[in-house]
Write a protein that holds these residues in place. Sequence first.
Motif, short mmCIF file in Angstrom:
data_model
loop_
_atom_site.label_atom_id
_atom_site.label_comp_id
_atom_site.label_asym_id
_atom_site.label_seq_id
_atom_site.Cartn_x
_atom_site.Cartn_y
_atom_site.Cartn_z
N ASN A 1 0.81 -1.21 0.00
CA ASN A 1 0.00 0.00 0.00
C ASN A 1 0.84 1.27 0.00
O ASN A 1 0.30 2.36 0.13
N GLN A 2 2.16 1.12 -0.11
CA GLN A 2 3.04 2.29 -0.13
C GLN A 2 3.86 2.32 -1.41
O GLN A 2 4.96 2.85 -1.44
N THR A 3 3.36 1.72 -2.47
CA THR A 3 4.06 1.79 -3.75
C THR A 3 4.13 3.23 -4.22
O THR A 3 3.28 4.06 -3.87
N ILE A 4 5.12 3.54 -5.01
CA ILE A 4 5.29 4.89 -5.55
C ILE A 4 4.93 4.85 -7.02
O ILE A 4 5.60 4.19 -7.82
N ALA A 5 3.83 5.51 -7.36
CA ALA A 5 3.28 5.49 -8.72
C ALA A 5 3.02 4.05 -9.17
O ALA A 5 3.13 3.73 -10.35
N GLY A 6 2.68 3.17 -8.22
CA GLY A 6 2.38 1.78 -8.53
C GLY A 6 3.59 0.88 -8.65
O GLY A 6 3.46 -0.32 -8.87
N VAL A 7 4.80 1.44 -8.49
CA VAL A 7 6.04 0.67 -8.68
C VAL A 7 6.60 0.25 -7.32
O VAL A 7 6.63 1.04 -6.39
N PHE A 8 7.04 -1.01 -7.24
CA PHE A 8 7.75 -1.48 -6.05
C PHE A 8 8.83 -2.48 -6.47
O PHE A 8 8.73 -3.10 -7.54
N GLN A 9 9.85 -2.61 -5.65
CA GLN A 9 10.99 -3.48 -5.94
C GLN A 9 10.91 -4.74 -5.10
O GLN A 9 10.59 -4.70 -3.91
N VAL A 10 11.20 -5.90 -5.74
CA VAL A 10 11.16 -7.19 -5.05
C VAL A 10 12.57 -7.76 -5.03
O VAL A 10 13.21 -7.88 -6.09
N CYS B 1 8.25 -4.33 -10.08
CA CYS B 1 6.90 -4.71 -10.48
C CYS B 1 6.00 -3.48 -10.46
O CYS B 1 6.31 -2.47 -9.81
N PHE B 2 4.88 -3.59 -11.17
CA PHE B 2 3.96 -2.46 -11.29
C PHE B 2 2.55 -2.91 -10.94
O PHE B 2 2.01 -3.84 -11.54
N ASN B 3 1.95 -2.24 -9.94
CA ASN B 3 0.58 -2.49 -9.51
C ASN B 3 -0.30 -1.40 -10.11
O ASN B 3 -0.27 -0.26 -9.67
N GLU B 4 -1.08 -1.77 -11.11
CA GLU B 4 -1.87 -0.78 -11.84
C GLU B 4 -2.94 -0.15 -10.96
O GLU B 4 -3.22 1.05 -11.07
N SER B 5 -3.55 -0.94 -10.07
CA SER B 5 -4.60 -0.39 -9.21
C SER B 5 -4.03 0.66 -8.24
O SER B 5 -4.66 1.69 -8.00
N ASP B 6 -2.84 0.39 -7.70
CA ASP B 6 -2.20 1.38 -6.82
C ASP B 6 -1.90 2.67 -7.57
O ASP B 6 -2.09 3.78 -7.05
N ALA B 7 -1.41 2.53 -8.81
CA ALA B 7 -1.08 3.72 -9.60
C ALA B 7 -2.34 4.54 -9.89
O ALA B 7 -2.32 5.78 -9.81
N ALA B 8 -3.44 3.85 -10.21
CA ALA B 8 -4.69 4.58 -10.49
C ALA B 8 -5.21 5.29 -9.25
O ALA B 8 -5.68 6.43 -9.32
N THR B 9 -5.10 4.63 -8.09
CA THR B 9 -5.56 5.24 -6.84
C THR B 9 -4.73 6.47 -6.50
O THR B 9 -5.27 7.53 -6.12
N GLN B 10 -3.41 6.39 -6.64
CA GLN B 10 -2.55 7.52 -6.34
C GLN B 10 -2.78 8.67 -7.31
O GLN B 10 -2.75 9.84 -6.92
N LEU B 11 -3.02 8.34 -8.58
CA LEU B 11 -3.30 9.39 -9.56
C LEU B 11 -4.61 10.10 -9.25
O LEU B 11 -4.72 11.32 -9.36
N LYS B 12 -5.61 9.31 -8.81
CA LYS B 12 -6.90 9.90 -8.45
C LYS B 12 -6.75 10.82 -7.24
O LYS B 12 -7.32 11.91 -7.20
N ASP B 13 -5.97 10.37 -6.25
CA ASP B 13 -5.76 11.21 -5.06
C ASP B 13 -5.02 12.49 -5.41
O ASP B 13 -5.28 13.55 -4.82
N THR B 14 -4.10 12.42 -6.37
CA THR B 14 -3.33 13.61 -6.76
C THR B 14 -4.20 14.62 -7.47
O THR B 14 -4.10 15.83 -7.23
N THR B 15 -5.08 14.13 -8.36
CA THR B 15 -5.93 15.05 -9.14
C THR B 15 -7.01 15.70 -8.29
O THR B 15 -7.49 16.78 -8.62
N THR B 16 -7.41 15.04 -7.20
CA THR B 16 -8.45 15.63 -6.35
C THR B 16 -7.94 16.81 -5.54
O THR B 16 -8.73 17.63 -5.05
N ASP B 17 -6.62 16.90 -5.35
CA ASP B 17 -6.03 18.03 -4.61
C ASP B 17 -5.84 19.20 -5.56
O ASP B 17 -4.91 19.21 -6.37
#
Length: 272
Positions: free
Chosen positions: A35-44, A133-149
């Motif tokens: 839940n703390q990915t950055i733009a949907g990206v995380f390292q494994v 790796c890239f989590n598309e749902s996380d990226a969409a959620t973060q983008l939505k939160d950014t645009t609402t501000d």
Amino acid sequence: MNTIWLCITAVVSITAVICDQKIDTSHIRVFPAENQTIAGVFQVSSLNYLNQPVYAFNASEARRLCLSLGVNIASKAQVKQALARGLDTCRFGWIDEHFAVIPRRKALSNCGKNQTGLVSWRAPVTVKFDVFCFNESDAATQLKDTTTDSPLNGRDHSTQDIHSTSSSSRLSSSSTTAQTMDSEAERALFVSGAQSSAGGKAVLITSTCALLLIAIIIIVYLKMRRSRVQSADKKQQPECIQTEEWTCVKSIKETKTAAQEDERIDVDEDAS
């Protein structure tokens, strides 16, 4: 018989390939947490027996690992976006374009060749690194939160943010500790969930392949048995014909021999 051995060899080979495709997700580290990915990206990263990160995935294994976690391998553009939003690591990881990168925001002599930005390494695909790796749902959620501000909200609250800086700094140490604990808990949940998902998929794929292989072997065996019966019937027919011909020829020869003996007897009687 040779066909049966060929089928057995094929079964063993396919089973080995299936086993190789199963990636062990029981000893991995995710940075940041799910839940703390950055733009949907995380390292494994893979962890050794000392719980230390080690490079353990080649290019194909890295891609399969992300898929086993229910996400996709990150592309160069996605990692660049994460870098612009604050992603900073000190370990190379495979990306979708089949080369390894390190996102660096600050130059360090022992990290990323003392460079900043997206430091790339076009190594052979057999070399082992981490994976992004890239989590598309996380990226969409973060983008939505950014645009609402909106910018107006930012201006209205700028004065309040200045006055609250001193008080928030006092709580930074305690909040950091709490976030670290939450991060570890989320990471454990993420890894365990990935394990169960990957294990269920592997069992389903292995079972399906085993059933298909058994069906193919049964069909091949029945066809071989039928062809053998047909070939045996075809061989018996010429043998019967040859036996009948041989019996006819033998009877004719015997008849001629008997006639010749009768003629000899008649000649001998006439001569006497």
